[in-house]
Design a protein around this motif. Structure first.
Motif, PDB file in Angstrom:
ATOM      1  N   LEU A 252       6.108   0.841  -0.792  1.00 10.66           N
ATOM      2  CA  LEU A 252       4.951   0.155  -1.309  1.00 10.66           C
ATOM      3  C   LEU A 252       5.157  -1.177  -1.785  1.00 10.66           C
ATOM      4  O   LEU A 252       4.575  -2.408  -1.437  1.00 10.66           O
ATOM      5  N   LYS A 253       6.162  -1.230  -2.479  1.00 13.18           N
ATOM      6  CA  LYS A 253       6.403  -2.621  -3.266  1.00 13.18           C
ATOM      7  C   LYS A 253       6.781  -3.581  -2.280  1.00 13.18           C
ATOM      8  O   LYS A 253       6.262  -4.766  -2.122  1.00 13.18           O
ATOM      9  N   MET A 254       7.732  -3.285  -1.321  1.00 17.31           N
ATOM     10  CA  MET A 254       8.086  -4.214  -0.209  1.00 17.31           C
ATOM     11  C   MET A 254       6.933  -4.473   0.686  1.00 17.31           C
ATOM     12  O   MET A 254       6.745  -5.553   1.021  1.00 17.31           O
ATOM     13  N   ALA A 255       6.184  -3.516   0.898  1.00 14.02           N
ATOM     14  CA  ALA A 255       5.303  -3.788   1.933  1.00 14.02           C
ATOM     15  C   ALA A 255       3.983  -4.697   1.279  1.00 14.02           C
ATOM     16  O   ALA A 255       3.686  -5.689   2.087  1.00 14.02           O
ATOM     17  N   ILE A 256       3.626  -4.579   0.158  1.00 15.38           N
ATOM     18  CA  ILE A 256       2.602  -5.185  -0.500  1.00 15.38           C
ATOM     19  C   ILE A 256       3.202  -6.719  -0.793  1.00 15.38           C
ATOM     20  O   ILE A 256       2.447  -7.725  -0.453  1.00 15.38           O
ATOM     21  N   GLY A 264       0.790 -16.424   1.707  1.00 18.67           N
ATOM     22  CA  GLY A 264       0.998 -17.546   0.939  1.00 18.67           C
ATOM     23  C   GLY A 264       0.654 -16.990  -0.529  1.00 18.67           C
ATOM     24  O   GLY A 264       0.939 -17.702  -1.345  1.00 18.67           O
ATOM     25  N   ALA A 265       0.265 -15.723  -0.780  1.00 22.96           N
ATOM     26  CA  ALA A 265       0.149 -15.307  -1.940  1.00 22.96           C
ATOM     27  C   ALA A 265       1.254 -14.505  -2.900  1.00 22.96           C
ATOM     28  O   ALA A 265       2.079 -14.072  -1.903  1.00 22.96           O
ATOM     29  N   THR A 266       1.156 -14.151  -3.979  1.00 20.44           N
ATOM     30  CA  THR A 266       2.194 -13.403  -4.643  1.00 20.44           C
ATOM     31  C   THR A 266       1.656 -11.921  -5.081  1.00 20.44           C
ATOM     32  O   THR A 266       0.437 -12.059  -5.256  1.00 20.44           O
ATOM     33  N   ALA A 267       2.381 -10.956  -5.026  1.00 14.35           N
ATOM     34  CA  ALA A 267       1.802  -9.481  -5.696  1.00 14.35           C
ATOM     35  C   ALA A 267       2.662  -8.709  -6.172  1.00 14.35           C
ATOM     36  O   ALA A 267       3.787  -8.858  -5.902  1.00 14.35           O
ATOM     37  N   THR A 268       2.311  -8.126  -7.297  1.00 15.74           N
ATOM     38  CA  THR A 268       3.044  -7.263  -8.169  1.00 15.74           C
ATOM     39  C   THR A 268       2.440  -6.046  -8.041  1.00 15.74           C
ATOM     40  O   THR A 268       1.437  -5.665  -7.875  1.00 15.74           O
ATOM     41  N   LEU A 269       3.481  -4.771  -8.043  1.00 15.18           N
ATOM     42  CA  LEU A 269       3.003  -3.375  -8.105  1.00 15.18           C
ATOM     43  C   LEU A 269       3.664  -2.750  -9.279  1.00 15.18           C
ATOM     44  O   LEU A 269       4.593  -2.634  -9.721  1.00 15.18           O
ATOM     45  N   ASP A 270       2.657  -2.013 -10.117  1.00 15.27           N
ATOM     46  CA  ASP A 270       2.978  -1.321 -11.349  1.00 15.27           C
ATOM     47  C   ASP A 270       2.380   0.126 -11.422  1.00 15.27           C
ATOM     48  O   ASP A 270       1.405   0.217 -10.837  1.00 15.27           O
TER      49      ASP A 270
END
Ligand SMILES: [Zn+2]
Ligand SMILES: [Zn+2]
Length: 367
Positions: A252-256, A264-270
């Motif tokens: 999920l972390k890699m895909a997101i 062009g956006a950044t995303a974090t998963l917690d």
């Protein structure tokens, strides 16, 4: 030693339902009863928890027998109510009745009776673990009544194989700008679309049960002519084993991250509330409890291990202490309409049989 009547114990416990970490009356009653039976009692364990301790004279394992104490909150006809709708009153009654019978039967090792607070909050076991009082436990044993949907009335399963579950939070950061000049910004909504597709394209071993899906989206502000810079998603993630859950969260972390980067956006998963671990039950102990079940309800009423999408914070004990062996069996008692229903009711005749399985198992181990 006079035995305690499990039916009367349930009657009383059912009449004093209390929410997680507020089980004051319940804990006081259980602690006093354990003391009367000759157990060395520790109160206020991890909040409202109670531990009763009984040692044999010979060397042997330390076995913890756990029952959860809390009830659930409901709003009925506009009024707040607290009801034992998950059967934790039955668990306390069965375990206390077993403690009464076991009071003069422990020859080896140590028996710890744990009345745990706050199971429904999923923070009770963690609070007990934080006290360090469980660090020397070799075996943890627990049980849960089963609803009519799981196993038939009168039967028992030696293992409730709960899955792992968590709520993951995704935060997306783009770049805001005027709606008339979208090329100057990074639209967080575009990233949301890419992320949802990426989440739905995750693949894991289909032999084991798993699922991950977006269950909440927040993006955009009050003005429709501003390109939004932020978005937030919530994912419900479930997996049959802890290994599959770890693999799922990695994927999920890699895909997101990559899906957000594609626009062009950044995303974090917690996972701010952590991951509720899957059941990690010991096969040998499960086989031993299956034998006890056979002796109590007969071979025909022994069910196979039960795969279950629900969870129980009992499984934190084995996760915290990898040397600890866990066993968690289910008592089929036609709980209807289902657990967590305010009108939940069940066949009380199964409670003495649940107690009997506990006693047989403990006598084999410590008697
Ligand atoms: Zn419950
Ligand atoms: Zn429960």
């Amino acid at each position: 030693m006079e035995k305690l009547d499990v039916m009367k114990l349930w009657d009383y416990l059912h009449s004093i339902p209390e929410l997680g970490f507020k089980e004051f009356k319940t804990a006081a009653f259980l602690a006093n009863e354990l003391e009367k039976l000759g157990y060395k009692v520790t109160r206020n364990v991890g909040g409202t928890g109670v531990i009763g301790e009984l040692s044999g004279t010979e060397e042997g394992p330390t076995i913890m027998l756990r029952a959860d104490m809390d009830a659930l909150p409901f709003v009925i006809d506009g009024k707040d109510e607290v009801i034992h709708a998950c059967g934790h009153d039955a668990h306390c009654a069965m375990v206390l009745a077993a403690a009464a019978i076991l009071a003069d039967k422990i020859k080896r090792g140590k028996l710890l009776i744990l009345f745990q607070p706050g199971e429904e909050t999923l923070k009770g076991a963690l609070a007990v673990i934080a006290t360090g009082l469980m660090d020397k436990v070799d075996i943890a044993m627990g049980l849960h009544i089963r609803p009519i949907q799981d196993i038939p009335n009168g039967t028992m399963t030696p293992a409730i194989c709960h899955g792992a579950s968590t709520f993951a939070q995704v935060k997306i950061l783009g770049k805001g700008c005027h709606g008339s000049r979208p090329h100057l910004g990074v639209n967080a909504c575009d990233a949301v679309a890419a992320v949802i597709n990426a989440v739905n394209a995750i693949k894991l071993n289909p032999v084991l049960a798993w699922s991950c899906k977006v269950t909440n989206i927040k993006a955009g502000g009050a003005a429709p002519n501003i390109i939004p810079d932020k978005a937030a998603l919530v994912l419900d993630c479930r997996a049959q084993t802890n290994e599959v859950m770890t693999e799922m969260l990695d994927k999920l972390k890699m895909a997101i991250t990559n899906a957000a980067a594609s626009v062009g956006a950044t995303a974090t998963l917690d996972t701010p509330d952590g991951v509720i671990p899957a059941a990690n039950l010991d096969p040998e102990l499960t086989a031993e409890v299956a034998e006890c079940i056979k002796e109590v309800v007969g071979e025909n009423n022994l069910q196979p291990n039960l795969l279950n999408p629900g969870g129980d914070d009992f499984h934190y004990y084995a996760q915290h202490n990898p040397k600890l062996k866990a066993v968690f069996f289910g008592v089929g008692c036609a709980a209807e309409p289902g657990l967590h229903d305010s009108s939940m009711h069940f066949n009380h005749d199964m409670m003495p049989l649940g107690t009997e399985v506990l006693v047989k198992m403990l006598v084999k181990k410590l008697g």
